[in-house]
Design an enzyme around this catalytic site. Structure first.
Site, PDB file in Angstrom:
ATOM      1  N   CYS A  92      32.343  28.516  45.119  1.00 21.59           N
ATOM      2  CA  CYS A  92      32.995  28.646  43.811  1.00 21.59           C
ATOM      3  C   CYS A  92      33.363  27.303  43.201  1.00 21.59           C
ATOM      4  CB  CYS A  92      34.251  29.497  43.925  1.00 21.59           C
ATOM      5  SG  CYS A  92      33.943  31.189  44.434  1.00 21.59           S
ATOM      6  N   HIS A 352      33.786  34.517  35.801  1.00 15.68           N
ATOM      7  CA  HIS A 352      33.661  33.565  36.911  1.00 15.68           C
ATOM      8  C   HIS A 352      32.216  33.526  37.409  1.00 15.68           C
ATOM      9  CE1 HIS A 352      34.252  31.291  40.447  1.00 15.68           C
ATOM     10  NE2 HIS A 352      34.821  32.187  41.222  1.00 15.68           N
ATOM     11  N   CYS A 382      40.080  27.826  43.979  1.00 24.54           N
ATOM     12  CA  CYS A 382      39.970  28.243  45.369  1.00 24.54           C
ATOM     13  C   CYS A 382      38.488  28.451  45.669  1.00 24.54           C
ATOM     14  CB  CYS A 382      40.758  29.527  45.617  1.00 24.54           C
ATOM     15  SG  CYS A 382      40.071  31.017  44.844  1.00 24.54           S
ATOM     16  N   GLY A 384      35.677  30.276  48.519  1.00 20.42           N
ATOM     17  CA  GLY A 384      35.437  31.151  49.648  1.00 20.42           C
ATOM     18  C   GLY A 384      35.169  30.372  50.926  1.00 20.42           C
TER      19      GLY A 384
END
Length: 395
Positions: A92, A352, A382, A384
């Site tokens: 991400c 996103h 953040c 993953g």
């Protein structure tokens, strides 16, 4: 060796499309090429041959974005074949990682002009089939979706590390006592702020619609949603006591974003005033199941490296993977004024598209600082499998 100042001259992005929506017919390499070309076209004084490198983030890379999508974007955008391109993957955080790597190259003198960005088509992410362990298997074989999350997980990984992303958000909610009502209120505010920003024309100078596609605005913004509508949605990941729903989580999306980064020499060649200057960045790790809290320490470290504090921030773009994880991060930053966070809406409303989101956030911060005329901004995500990434900008 002297460290050079790194300026963001411009930043663009596509409208963010919903899963299976308006941009689902567009290949990811074409999305990437579109924002690269738009960025170059908006700086006509810059000779495209002067671009030293193109960095692009891409989280999946399993489909039409294979074979180094950054280089494909260069070629499809019509840039000189002398312009190279490299694709980076920090899930991400990939788009922001591309910005940081490009900025590092400029700061060290390895490049004077660079493009950094990110792309993802979650709609077009393919299914993949593993090769069998032995030839001519008699049984059925499993296809794995590459759209999002864990697949083909290594059995040596501890089970608590490989929980689904939604369950990870529930764990953050458990840790901080975040209620369903708080998450829904956060999600509603994201939609309201995004709709208001579009209504005020705040995205007009940033968003470049894809030619031939009827999509002028981010496709997932729900102007008319309400607390009552959000409250009717069932929990998506825990049948008993769950708080995370489709309404208070980011959707699946398609889109691309790109930024033009230069040093002092490159800035003179563009003939433009920069939007912002890159100040510092930081990356940190955390337990994989608590990935949502990854930005907490990364933001603190980036601020420390920049010589700034939460009190110095005038805007903060925090990726809203889930309302629970965003609220969990905010709970661990009591010094931060929540009113400056995502003033133009966040990923719950905007979307996103994994590899593009970090570049979108950095570009949004740069445009907000330029509009204000001065200030310090921060972009953070953040990631993953338990990481956090942060970038400090100033003007």
């Amino acid at each position: 060796m002297s460290i050079r100042d790194v300026y963001i001259v411009d930043a663009v992005r596509t409208p963010i499309g919903k899963f299976g929506g308006a941009l689902s017919s567009v290949r990811p390499d074409d999305l990437a090429a579109h924002v690269v070309k738009a960025l170059v076209d908006r700086t006509p004084d810059l000779d495209p041959a002067r671009i030293d490198d193109v960095y692009f983030g891409d989280a999946n890379g399993a489909g039409e974005d294979n074979r180094d999508v950054a280089r494909m974007a260069v070629l499809l955008a019509g840039l000189p074949t002398s312009v190279p391109g490299v694709t980076v993957n920090r899930l991400c955080g990939s788009g922001l990682e591309a910005v940081i790597q490009a900025a590092r190259a400029v700061a060290l003198g390895d490049a004077s002009v660079a493009i950094a960005g990110g792309v993802e088509s979650m709609s077009r992410a393919p299914w993949v089939l593993q090769k069998p362990e032995r030839a001519f298997p008699a049984g059925h074989q499993q296809l794995h979706s590459t759209t999002l999350g864990w697949r083909m997980t290594n059995p040596r990984m501890p089970a608590e590390w490989t929980v689904g992303l939604g369950e990870g958000a529930e764990l953050v909610a458990d840790k901080h006592g975040i209620t369903r009502e708080q998450q829904d209120a956060f999600a509603l505010a994201s939609h309201q702020k995004a709709a208001a920003a579009w209504g005020k024309g705040l995205y007009d100078g940033e968003v470049v619609p894809y030619t031939g596609v009827d999509l002028a605005r981010d496709e997932c913004i729900r102007d008319t949603t309400s607390i009552e509508a959000l409250a009717k949605l069932k929990p998506s990941f825990r049948s008993e006591g769950g708080t995370v729903t489709a309404g208070n989580a980011s959707p699946l999306n398609d889109g691309a974003a790109a930024l033009l980064l230069v040093d002092e020499d490159g800035l003179r060649e563009t003939g433009r005033e920069p939007l912002a200057r890159i100040r510092a960045s930081a990356v940190t790790g955390i337990e994989p199941q608590l990935f949502g809290l990854g930005p907490v320490e990364a933001v603190r470290r980036a601020l420390e490296k920049s010589g700034r504090s939460f009190a110095d921030l005038t805007t903060f773009e925090l990726n809203e993977a889930f309302a629970a994880q965003s609220l969990g991060c905010l709970a661990e930053w009591p010094e931060l004024d929540p009113e400056i966070v995502n003033p133009r809406g966040g990923a719950i409303a905007i979307g996103h598209p994994l590899g593009a989101s970090g570049a979108r956030l950095a570009g949004s911060v740069a445009h907000q600082l330029a509009a204000a005329g001065s200030g310090t901004g921060l972009a953070a995500l953040c990631i993953g499998v338990g990481q956090g990434l942060a970038l400090v900008l100033e003007r």
